[in-house]
Design a protein around this motif. Sequence first.
Motif, mmCIF file in Angstrom:
data_model
loop_
_atom_site.group_PDB
_atom_site.id
_atom_site.type_symbol
_atom_site.label_atom_id
_atom_site.label_comp_id
_atom_site.label_asym_id
_atom_site.label_seq_id
_atom_site.Cartn_x
_atom_site.Cartn_y
_atom_site.Cartn_z
ATOM 1 N N GLN B 364 -0.900 30.586 -8.768
ATOM 2 C CA GLN B 364 -1.728 29.435 -9.091
ATOM 3 C C GLN B 364 -3.199 29.846 -9.057
ATOM 4 O O GLN B 364 -3.736 30.174 -8.015
ATOM 5 N N VAL B 365 -3.821 29.833 -10.210
ATOM 6 C CA VAL B 365 -5.203 30.267 -10.268
ATOM 7 C C VAL B 365 -6.105 29.164 -9.747
ATOM 8 O O VAL B 365 -5.913 27.995 -10.038
ATOM 9 N N THR B 366 -7.066 29.560 -8.907
ATOM 10 C CA THR B 366 -8.007 28.560 -8.425
ATOM 11 C C THR B 366 -9.003 28.273 -9.530
ATOM 12 O O THR B 366 -9.722 29.157 -9.985
ATOM 13 N N GLU B 367 -9.000 27.038 -9.954
ATOM 14 C CA GLU B 367 -9.844 26.678 -11.097
ATOM 15 C C GLU B 367 -11.277 26.415 -10.633
ATOM 16 O O GLU B 367 -11.556 26.223 -9.467
ATOM 17 N N GLY B 368 -12.159 26.361 -11.597
ATOM 18 C CA GLY B 368 -13.547 26.013 -11.295
ATOM 19 C C GLY B 368 -14.303 27.215 -10.766
ATOM 20 O O GLY B 368 -13.723 28.213 -10.373
ATOM 21 N N SER B 369 -15.608 27.115 -10.779
ATOM 22 C CA SER B 369 -16.416 28.241 -10.333
ATOM 23 C C SER B 369 -16.899 27.990 -8.923
ATOM 24 O O SER B 369 -17.097 26.878 -8.500
#
Lengths: 423, 370
Positions: B364-369
């Motif tokens: 699960q990729v952590t979204e957002g910067s």
Amino acid sequence: MSEADDAGPILRVENLKKHFSTGSGVFDTVELDLSGGFPLKRSIEHVKAVDGVSFEIERGETLGLVGESGCGKSTLGRTILRLLQPTEGAIYFQGRNIAELDKGQLRRTRKDQQMIFQDPQSSLNPRMKVGPIVEEPMKAHDLYDKAGREERARELLEAVGLDPQHYNRYPHQFSGGQRQRINLARALSVDPDFIVCDEPTSALDASIQAQVLNTMRELQEEFNLTYLFISHDLSVIRHISDRVAVMYLGQIVELAEKEELFEDPKHPYTRSLLSAIPVPDPSQAGSRTILQGDVPDPVNPPSGCRFRTRCPELIPPDAYDLDDGEWAAVREFMRAVRRRAFDPDDRAAVESQFFDGVSLDGEPGAVVEDAIDHVLAAEWETATDLLTEAFAEQSICAQEEPAYELESDRSGTRFAACHLHRE
Amino acid sequence: MTTPLLSVENLQTQFETAEGTVRAVDGISFDVHEGETVGLVGESGAGKSVAISSVLRLVESPGEIVGGEIRFRGETLLSFEEGPNGERRQSPESLSNKEFRQRIRGREIATIFQDPMESLNPVFTIGSQLQEFIEINRELPPKDARDVAIETLREVDIPKPEDRFDDYPHEFSGGMRQRVLIAMAIACQPSLILADEPTTALDVTVEGQILNLVSDLQEEYGTSFVWVTHDLAVVADICDRVNVMYLGQMAEQADVHDLFDNTKHPYTEALLQSVPRPDKTVESLTPIEGVMPEAINPPSGCRFHPRCPDARAVCREVNPEPRNVSDTDTRHNAACVKHDAFDVDYEHSTPIQSEGDEFGEDLQVTEGSR
């Protein structure tokens, strides 16, 4: 690469040294000397970060390298790959001494050796996408065509536990553990034989660290890798290594098979390290014995055994006939004087504090008496020098550099640099 | 039961960011009694440090304490009440910032931070910083304060304290600097010290020295400690009671022996299974699947359920408060509905399929910067 050497160890390091000069500018190396003659002296001090290290790594094994910060373990890791130019010694990688290779030859061996760094963030270019990051080493070594590289990058992303669909994402979109997986994929892209891992999981949380360690093990089997695993964390080292080398102040003090090293350590420093780590079990709480003092300056390391200044098992000088109690009292007193750890009132008070129930006679008794006189006269330095010269410097630990091959219970020999093992 | 030295109830601290409200600490309660060492454990992002800063009133904008009650020796330091328009505001019993600064922080509740270099001013000598602190907090004349400072440095095992008094922070090693901070914390003989990962940056042997020093000092002065750490081994070593935090909330609270030997929360259990051990060879580690979600958008129901091996459908709906699930007289709180104390029919709820693959659910990729 010569195929004939495939049977031998993948890496053999002989008497490797890496010294750094402390001065960086022209004037840093010039010292004012008013003792007569020309008043300016050129003096360059050297930090002996790695100072005479020898060991071998077998094909397919993980050698753990453990030590406290500043002991030279990272420098050793980098010097082995010749990211740093060795000062002295030889590094045989698959039979060839890479310390002597020229730039072009060195560049070609890079294909077989890779490195993974501690900080997964700063070792990835934030402006590059993950796919091209993984392809970069293949490009540098002219491997595959463009399509082939992309295919391999996707395969590798999957192999390290990432989604191949993430090929087009940037590093900042990944968590710390995932970034370390990208580093793994990049290192694997040129199909290396040997990887130096410098604290690869130290920046990760406990639960993530376990994931990455498990992946590294699986990859080792799948790709037939040899690891040099550098860490300050003894628990991680115990988990991942086959054999373990313990470093102190630029030298390896003990090297043994993992179980042997942890269950039956032969060097007092290893013993101190092991007893210092807290164990995640409250029933074992509070059973620590702690090493005193700080690591000495690597510019002027102690003579003989480098650990002797902090060693709890320093060997008494042969010249005097001291029993354990007497020797312990003398050392306790010596340490207290060096640190000025007490406020002396009179001779009786000092004697009862340090030499209660111990009677020293002969030369040792006279030296201690002298030292107490100096302490009472507030001449701490003189007292320290007197005691050091009469006791600490007389020990075999101060006079000879130790290096002993010992019988191993499991296989072959193990190494311990401690005079306790002299015949 | 005697009045606890420090009691924190339903503390809520949040940060307003452009992306939304981050509930870093979301309703935690814990007590500290006289003379005990209480652990506050969790991974990074669990909210441990924010909890400590909240007690010390060191939360800076955009962070704000928005609810809860903090009492020290029975006296209210901070509480909230409902205003005329139904909004929450600080009640008048709360101590003013000035009073808190003058009476509580430093004198009654001191602190030790992780990074000693950041806590010491690099342009003043060690001695002058310590002396100033003692002058202000103990109202001593400079000369006496200097003597106390040197004595305190000797007490924390700084060699040749008279000479080292005039050294600057960069001339000290990491371990020595941490000793100076401990000296600063104990100089006013506070009744409570909040220590935020004080040994994390140190080598094992130095960490051992500091842990020994702390237990010696504790024996001598009877100081209570709150010890914030991510390291379960340190917890096992020095703590009497432990609070385990996950994503801003309490997962488990128990006596240290109960926590390790009779673990009641799946998160604590999973943490214990995932750490390699120095005292025995663990052949395979069982990692916790996935990563801790961000506090800005926590999962519904129990916050641990997406990573929990025991998760069932009901865990998606119920966000449990810690309750006593002890089989003995000693309190043992766990925030997990699998215990009978919660009575939400966990037994008949359908288990949630774990979505992880062979490498764990790290995909699960952590979204957002960030």
